[in-house]
Scaffold this motif. Sequence first.
Motif, PDB file in Angstrom:
ATOM      1  N   ILE A  43       0.921  -0.904   0.297  1.00  0.00           N
ATOM      2  CA  ILE A  43      -0.006   0.139   0.326  1.00  0.00           C
ATOM      3  C   ILE A  43       0.982   1.456   0.067  1.00  0.00           C
ATOM      4  CG2 ILE A  43      -1.598   0.846   1.186  1.00  0.00           C
ATOM      5  CD1 ILE A  43      -2.484  -1.064   2.427  1.00  0.00           C
ATOM      6  N   THR A  46       2.383   1.620  -3.448  1.00  0.00           N
ATOM      7  CA  THR A  46       1.184   1.907  -4.203  1.00  0.00           C
ATOM      8  C   THR A  46       1.451   3.480  -4.119  1.00  0.00           C
ATOM      9  OG1 THR A  46       0.190  -0.082  -4.331  1.00  0.00           O
ATOM     10  CG2 THR A  46      -1.135   1.465  -5.003  1.00  0.00           C
ATOM     11  N   MET A  47       0.589   4.196  -3.107  1.00  0.00           N
ATOM     12  CA  MET A  47       0.815   5.548  -3.098  1.00  0.00           C
ATOM     13  C   MET A  47       1.596   5.935  -3.475  1.00  0.00           C
ATOM     14  SD  MET A  47      -1.877   6.149  -1.225  1.00  0.00           S
ATOM     15  CE  MET A  47      -2.939   4.652  -1.900  1.00  0.00           C
ATOM     16  N   ILE A  50       1.063   6.894  -7.029  1.00  0.00           N
ATOM     17  CA  ILE A  50       0.406   7.392  -8.450  1.00  0.00           C
ATOM     18  C   ILE A  50       0.191   8.633  -8.484  1.00  0.00           C
ATOM     19  CG2 ILE A  50      -1.892   8.494  -7.153  1.00  0.00           C
ATOM     20  CD1 ILE A  50      -2.290   6.129  -5.318  1.00  0.00           C
ATOM     21  N   ARG A  55      -3.481   5.188 -10.727  1.00  0.00           N
ATOM     22  CA  ARG A  55      -4.929   5.808  -9.003  1.00  0.00           C
ATOM     23  C   ARG A  55      -4.586   5.241  -8.215  1.00  0.00           C
ATOM     24  NH1 ARG A  55      -8.020  10.309 -11.981  1.00  0.00           N
ATOM     25  NH2 ARG A  55      -6.697  10.738 -13.809  1.00  0.00           N
ATOM     26  N   GLY A  56      -3.918   4.150  -8.291  1.00  0.00           N
ATOM     27  CA  GLY A  56      -3.868   2.820  -7.000  1.00  0.00           C
ATOM     28  C   GLY A  56      -4.538   1.923  -7.480  1.00  0.00           C
ATOM     29  N   ILE A  57      -4.295   0.585  -6.620  1.00  0.00           N
ATOM     30  CA  ILE A  57      -5.091  -0.512  -6.466  1.00  0.00           C
ATOM     31  C   ILE A  57      -5.784  -1.184  -5.704  1.00  0.00           C
ATOM     32  CG2 ILE A  57      -2.339  -1.243  -6.451  1.00  0.00           C
ATOM     33  CD1 ILE A  57      -2.393  -2.593  -4.392  1.00  0.00           C
ATOM     34  N   ALA A  96      -6.620   0.191 -10.495  1.00  0.00           N
ATOM     35  CA  ALA A  96      -7.730   0.980 -10.053  1.00  0.00           C
ATOM     36  C   ALA A  96      -8.737   1.787 -11.236  1.00  0.00           C
ATOM     37  CB  ALA A  96      -7.559   2.219  -8.705  1.00  0.00           C
TER      38      ALA A  96
ATOM     39  N   ALA B  90      -6.063   3.836   2.523  1.00  0.00           N
ATOM     40  CA  ALA B  90      -7.076   3.623   1.442  1.00  0.00           C
ATOM     41  C   ALA B  90      -5.782   2.502  -0.124  1.00  0.00           C
ATOM     42  CB  ALA B  90      -7.460   4.718   0.550  1.00  0.00           C
ATOM     43  N   THR B  91      -6.336   2.036  -0.580  1.00  0.00           N
ATOM     44  CA  THR B  91      -5.332   1.306  -1.450  1.00  0.00           C
ATOM     45  C   THR B  91      -5.326   2.261  -3.085  1.00  0.00           C
ATOM     46  OG1 THR B  91      -6.818  -0.175  -2.520  1.00  0.00           O
ATOM     47  CG2 THR B  91      -5.195  -1.026  -0.578  1.00  0.00           C
ATOM     48  N   LYS B  92      -5.768   3.264  -2.740  1.00  0.00           N
ATOM     49  CA  LYS B  92      -6.383   3.902  -4.469  1.00  0.00           C
ATOM     50  C   LYS B  92      -6.500   5.831  -3.992  1.00  0.00           C
ATOM     51  CE  LYS B  92     -11.197   2.221  -5.288  1.00  0.00           C
ATOM     52  NZ  LYS B  92     -11.620   1.665  -6.382  1.00  0.00           N
ATOM     53  N   ILE B  93      -6.424   6.328  -4.623  1.00  0.00           N
ATOM     54  CA  ILE B  93      -7.200   7.553  -4.206  1.00  0.00           C
ATOM     55  C   ILE B  93      -6.630   8.547  -5.407  1.00  0.00           C
ATOM     56  CG2 ILE B  93      -6.479  10.245  -3.498  1.00  0.00           C
ATOM     57  CD1 ILE B  93      -4.913   8.365  -0.812  1.00  0.00           C
ATOM     58  N   ASP B  94      -8.182   8.833  -6.599  1.00  0.00           N
ATOM     59  CA  ASP B  94      -8.306   9.910  -7.304  1.00  0.00           C
ATOM     60  C   ASP B  94      -8.934  11.199  -7.312  1.00  0.00           C
ATOM     61  OD1 ASP B  94      -9.311   9.655 -10.442  1.00  0.00           O
ATOM     62  OD2 ASP B  94      -9.875   7.747 -10.152  1.00  0.00           O
ATOM     63  N   THR B 116      -2.091  10.551   0.465  1.00  0.00           N
ATOM     64  CA  THR B 116      -0.859   9.729  -0.388  1.00  0.00           C
ATOM     65  C   THR B 116      -0.269   9.633   0.297  1.00  0.00           C
ATOM     66  OG1 THR B 116       0.303  10.594  -1.975  1.00  0.00           O
ATOM     67  CG2 THR B 116      -1.258   9.640  -3.006  1.00  0.00           C
TER      68      THR B 116
END
Lengths: 136, 210
Positions: A43, A46-47, A50, A55-57, A96, B90-94, B116
């Motif tokens: 995680i 991933t961050m 980004i 945009r992530g997973i 994502a 979180a695992t994603k941030i859009d 993030t």
Amino acid sequence: MPYSDIEHLTTSDRIDKLLDIVKGNKIVLMQGRLHPEEEGKLIQETMQQIEDSFRGIEICTIYPEEKNLQLLKRMKKEMVKYIVGNRDGITIIGPATIVREIKRDTNNMMLLTMHTASGRSMTKKSKSTTRSRKRR
Amino acid sequence: MIKFLRDFVQRMVDKLFSTKRHIKMGLYGPPNSGKTTLANRICKDWLGEKMGSVSNIPHETREIQIKEKIHIKHKNKELTFSLVDTPGIATKIDYEDFLKFKMSEKEAKNRAKEATKGVIDSIKWLDDMDCVVVVLDSTQNPYSQVNVTIIGNLAARDIPVVIAGNKVDLKKANLKKIESAFPQYDVVGISAMNGKNMEEFYESLFKVIK
């Protein structure tokens, strides 16, 4: 991806390998699971990565319940895990931008994907489901 | 042998003074589960002041916030702790998700970038915690990988955990689902906003911090 593909790798190499695949807009279906600390590192990594195109997973792990196992069976299982790694269950990791959501309950998981009509536009969404039974 | 004796003496001292200790307690959970609302509730109950701002926009808390020396009393027991409110994991941030809340693109991108960093910091801080309250929104499905990862990490570090099923005052709340998802943990249903069941919550804190 069989567990043997990542078992010889260090934590950071495992994470790099998984993220490289996911960033190539592919969904990973992996035998076994990462250690919780590796999931945390995944995680974090991933961050760090980004950006506009990534945009992530979405990640989900499903594995057999062990609470009803007899003590002897549990000990045997723990020993096998220690020797050959945690190959129980499956892990799904997807970008994502493709995987909208992975819904999970005790026995099933449901993968909801996105239809991107043009590039980053997410106006059209489709729902495809993948059901996976827990291995007992 | 010396190490064993030293550890033994330390354990005995810890036990003797177990009713009054100073620990670091973290609030962890996914975005919008009510961590800061709970932090505010705890601070209001024991310090008479708020801790941070809350909003219905995800990732409102993007930096670790600490309130030192919160002293609570419950049934002749006392506890002093530093409360650490963490950004939601979180695992994603859009950034496009923030545009729905009438933010400009620049603001949304900035918020996403800060968020993030917040997630990275939250995970980093796990190692510093003596006890963690995992705050889950009881109206949401608890079987998310973020929840599983947070709780798995706490178990791997042997950190005591209380799960607070927040928002139980809402119609859609389903505390039983949280209990069946994490049967090995103490789950207490609260409404941090209304202060519902806070006594039970404080009691469960004393139960896990021995």
